[in-house]
Design a protein around this motif. Structure first.
Motif, mmCIF file in Angstrom:
data_model
loop_
_atom_site.group_PDB
_atom_site.id
_atom_site.type_symbol
_atom_site.label_atom_id
_atom_site.label_comp_id
_atom_site.label_asym_id
_atom_site.label_seq_id
_atom_site.Cartn_x
_atom_site.Cartn_y
_atom_site.Cartn_z
ATOM 1 N N GLY A 224 0.792 -1.225 0.000
ATOM 2 C CA GLY A 224 0.000 0.000 0.000
ATOM 3 C C GLY A 224 0.824 1.276 0.000
ATOM 4 O O GLY A 224 0.297 2.377 -0.031
ATOM 5 N N GLY B 162 2.668 2.303 -2.335
ATOM 6 C CA GLY B 162 2.727 2.867 -3.676
ATOM 7 C C GLY B 162 3.873 2.260 -4.481
ATOM 8 O O GLY B 162 4.327 2.833 -5.479
ATOM 9 N N LYS B 163 4.300 1.082 -4.085
ATOM 10 C CA LYS B 163 5.471 0.445 -4.697
ATOM 11 C C LYS B 163 5.246 0.112 -6.170
ATOM 12 O O LYS B 163 6.099 0.431 -7.009
ATOM 13 N N THR B 164 4.116 -0.528 -6.453
ATOM 14 C CA THR B 164 3.858 -0.936 -7.838
ATOM 15 C C THR B 164 3.673 0.289 -8.734
ATOM 16 O O THR B 164 4.221 0.367 -9.834
ATOM 17 N N THR B 165 2.915 1.246 -8.235
ATOM 18 C CA THR B 165 2.697 2.486 -8.994
ATOM 19 C C THR B 165 4.042 3.174 -9.267
ATOM 20 O O THR B 165 4.308 3.631 -10.379
ATOM 21 N N ARG C 50 2.848 10.054 -2.092
ATOM 22 C CA ARG C 50 1.729 10.849 -1.561
ATOM 23 C C ARG C 50 2.172 12.214 -1.040
ATOM 24 O O ARG C 50 1.599 12.751 -0.101
ATOM 25 N N ASP D 176 1.703 14.687 -2.596
ATOM 26 C CA ASP D 176 0.639 15.584 -3.052
ATOM 27 C C ASP D 176 -0.452 15.706 -1.993
ATOM 28 O O ASP D 176 -1.329 16.548 -2.089
ATOM 29 N N GLY E 217 6.625 11.004 -4.994
ATOM 30 C CA GLY E 217 5.403 10.724 -5.746
ATOM 31 C C GLY E 217 4.402 11.826 -5.476
ATOM 32 O O GLY E 217 4.203 12.234 -4.335
HETATM 33 P P1 GDP Z 1 1.745 -1.099 -3.330
HETATM 34 O O1 GDP Z 1 0.837 -2.031 -2.550
HETATM 35 O O2 GDP Z 1 2.840 -0.585 -2.471
HETATM 36 O O3 GDP Z 1 2.254 -1.681 -4.597
HETATM 37 O O4 GDP Z 1 0.864 0.187 -3.661
HETATM 38 P P2 GDP Z 1 0.192 0.635 -5.033
HETATM 39 O O5 GDP Z 1 1.217 1.013 -6.027
HETATM 40 O O6 GDP Z 1 -0.821 -0.358 -5.433
HETATM 41 O O7 GDP Z 1 -0.511 1.996 -4.567
HETATM 42 C C1 GDP Z 1 -1.571 2.037 -3.652
HETATM 43 C C2 GDP Z 1 -2.458 3.228 -3.976
HETATM 44 O O8 GDP Z 1 -1.728 4.442 -3.765
HETATM 45 C C3 GDP Z 1 -2.906 3.269 -5.424
HETATM 46 O O9 GDP Z 1 -4.257 3.664 -5.449
HETATM 47 C C4 GDP Z 1 -2.014 4.331 -6.062
HETATM 48 O O10 GDP Z 1 -2.636 4.966 -7.151
HETATM 49 C C5 GDP Z 1 -1.810 5.285 -4.897
HETATM 50 N N1 GDP Z 1 -0.563 6.081 -5.001
HETATM 51 C C6 GDP Z 1 0.695 5.644 -5.241
HETATM 52 N N2 GDP Z 1 1.569 6.663 -5.237
HETATM 53 C C7 GDP Z 1 0.868 7.791 -5.004
HETATM 54 C C8 GDP Z 1 1.208 9.193 -4.875
HETATM 55 O O11 GDP Z 1 2.365 9.623 -4.961
HETATM 56 N N3 GDP Z 1 0.166 10.047 -4.622
HETATM 57 C C9 GDP Z 1 -1.125 9.611 -4.484
HETATM 58 N N4 GDP Z 1 -2.069 10.527 -4.228
HETATM 59 N N5 GDP Z 1 -1.469 8.322 -4.596
HETATM 60 C C10 GDP Z 1 -0.507 7.414 -4.850
#
Ligand code: GDP
Length: 297
Positions: free
Chosen positions: A111, A113-116, A250, A252, A275
């Motif tokens: 959660g 934001g690793k994949t994103t 996040r 932002d 991010g």
């Molecule tokens: P993971 O479980 O670490 O791989 O997390 P995800 O990449 O799936 O991200 C989880 C949520 O956070 C998703 O809805 C992304 O769109 C959101 N997200 C990731 N990076 C950012 C960011 O820099 N800003 C915002 N506002 N949302 C983000």
């Protein structure tokens, strides 16, 4: 991200610069307020303390009290100290992606934001540096996470390693390395599995993958909104797997910004990227001057 800190400091400095001549006591009062503002922004206590001590050493000499614009001098000292604490002893290097295929291991909690972030960085390297990039998800526990990376890859035009059911993270890492070499890729991103909390199983897996993958970079992705927790997570990951840098996501959002301010001082590791949203282009390199400028408005 830094709105409330920025507002608080703005108030302190407005008063200071309007005051004209300053006594040492005025400066000390202002710095006490700066300290409170930093702590309220969730900057860790030792970092805030050291910050004020350093500014105080510069700002309580006669140069300030005798200056024609003493308030502005104090503001400048605070600015310089912000840059120092954000940047540490040097500017963060660009990603090490020479000697293709260069592997970048992405680690962090679920959660964060690793994949994103993996996809954002892959897109950035493709678009800006013309690199051929391959991405692979090692999240064997969550098929949805593997699919998410494949979907993002499709959107941004970056290849992902085909998903083979039943493989372990280490097996996927090996296959990805082979594929990256044979396929002539410049960069390979390995998106490791996250957990909700740091646990031994997760760390063991990341360590095994790291040993196999021999990454050029280990980037930890942490949620910037989580304040001091983000810094604790970074310290733990660094202790257990060794990280080369941090991506704060996040930024932002309406967090208080303490994570950005404490990260370098507490962990010694540079923030490499921030991010700034969910879109694939919403990522920036971390620039201490720009962030300090943002904080001081
Ligand atoms: P993971 O479980 O670490 O791989 O997390 P995800 O990449 O799936 O991200 C989880 C949520 O956070 C998703 O809805 C992304 O769109 C959101 N997200 C990731 N990076 C950012 C960011 O820099 N800003 C915002 N506002 N949302 C983000």
């Amino acid at each position: 991200m830094f709105e409330s800190l920025s507002e608080r400091l703005g108030g302190v400095f407005d008063r200071l610069t309007k005051q004209g001549a300053l006594t040492e006591a005025d400066v000390l009062t202002a710095l006490r307020e700066v300290r409170v503002a930093l702590l309220e922004a969730d900057v860790s206590l030792p970092v805030a303390r050291d910050f004020i001590k350093r500014v105080q050493e510069k700002a309580t000499g006669s140069a300030v009290t005798k200056s024609i614009t003493p308030g502005q001098m104090v503001v400048k000292f605070v600015h310089d100290e912000l840059v120092r604490v954000l940047q540490g002893d040097g500017q963060a290097d660009a990603l090490k992606i020479d000697n293709p295929p260069a592997t970048i291991l992405m680690v962090g909690l679920q959660g964060s934001g690793k994949t994103t972030t993996t996809a954002k960085l892959a897109k950035r390297l493709k678009d800006r540096a013309g690199k051929r990039v391959l991405m692979a998800s090692l999240d064997t526990n969550r098929p949805a996470a593997m699919e998410q990376l494949a979907i993002l890859g499709g959107q941004i035009g970056v290849d992902t390693l085909p998903i083979v059911k039943g493989e372990s993270a280490v097996q996927i890492a090996k296959r990805a390395k082979t594929q990256a070499s044979l396929g002539g890729y410049d960069v390979l991103f390995l998106d490791t599995a996250g957990r909700l909390h740091i646990d031994e199983v997760l760390m063991d897996e990341v360590q095994s993958v790291r040993d196999i993958a021999q990454p050029r970079e280990v980037l930890l992705v942490v949620d910037g909104l989580t304040g001091q927790d983000a810094v604790n997570v970074a310290s733990e990951f660094d202790g257990k797997v060794g990280i080369s840098g941090v991506v704060l996501t996040r930024m932002d959002g309406d967090g208080r910004g303490g994570a950005a301010l404490s990260m370098r001082a507490v962990t010694g590791k540079p923030i490499r990227f921030v991010g700034l949203g969910e879109k694939m282009d919403a990522i920036e390199t971390f620039d201490a001057e720009r962030v300090a400028g943002r904080i001081l408005g």
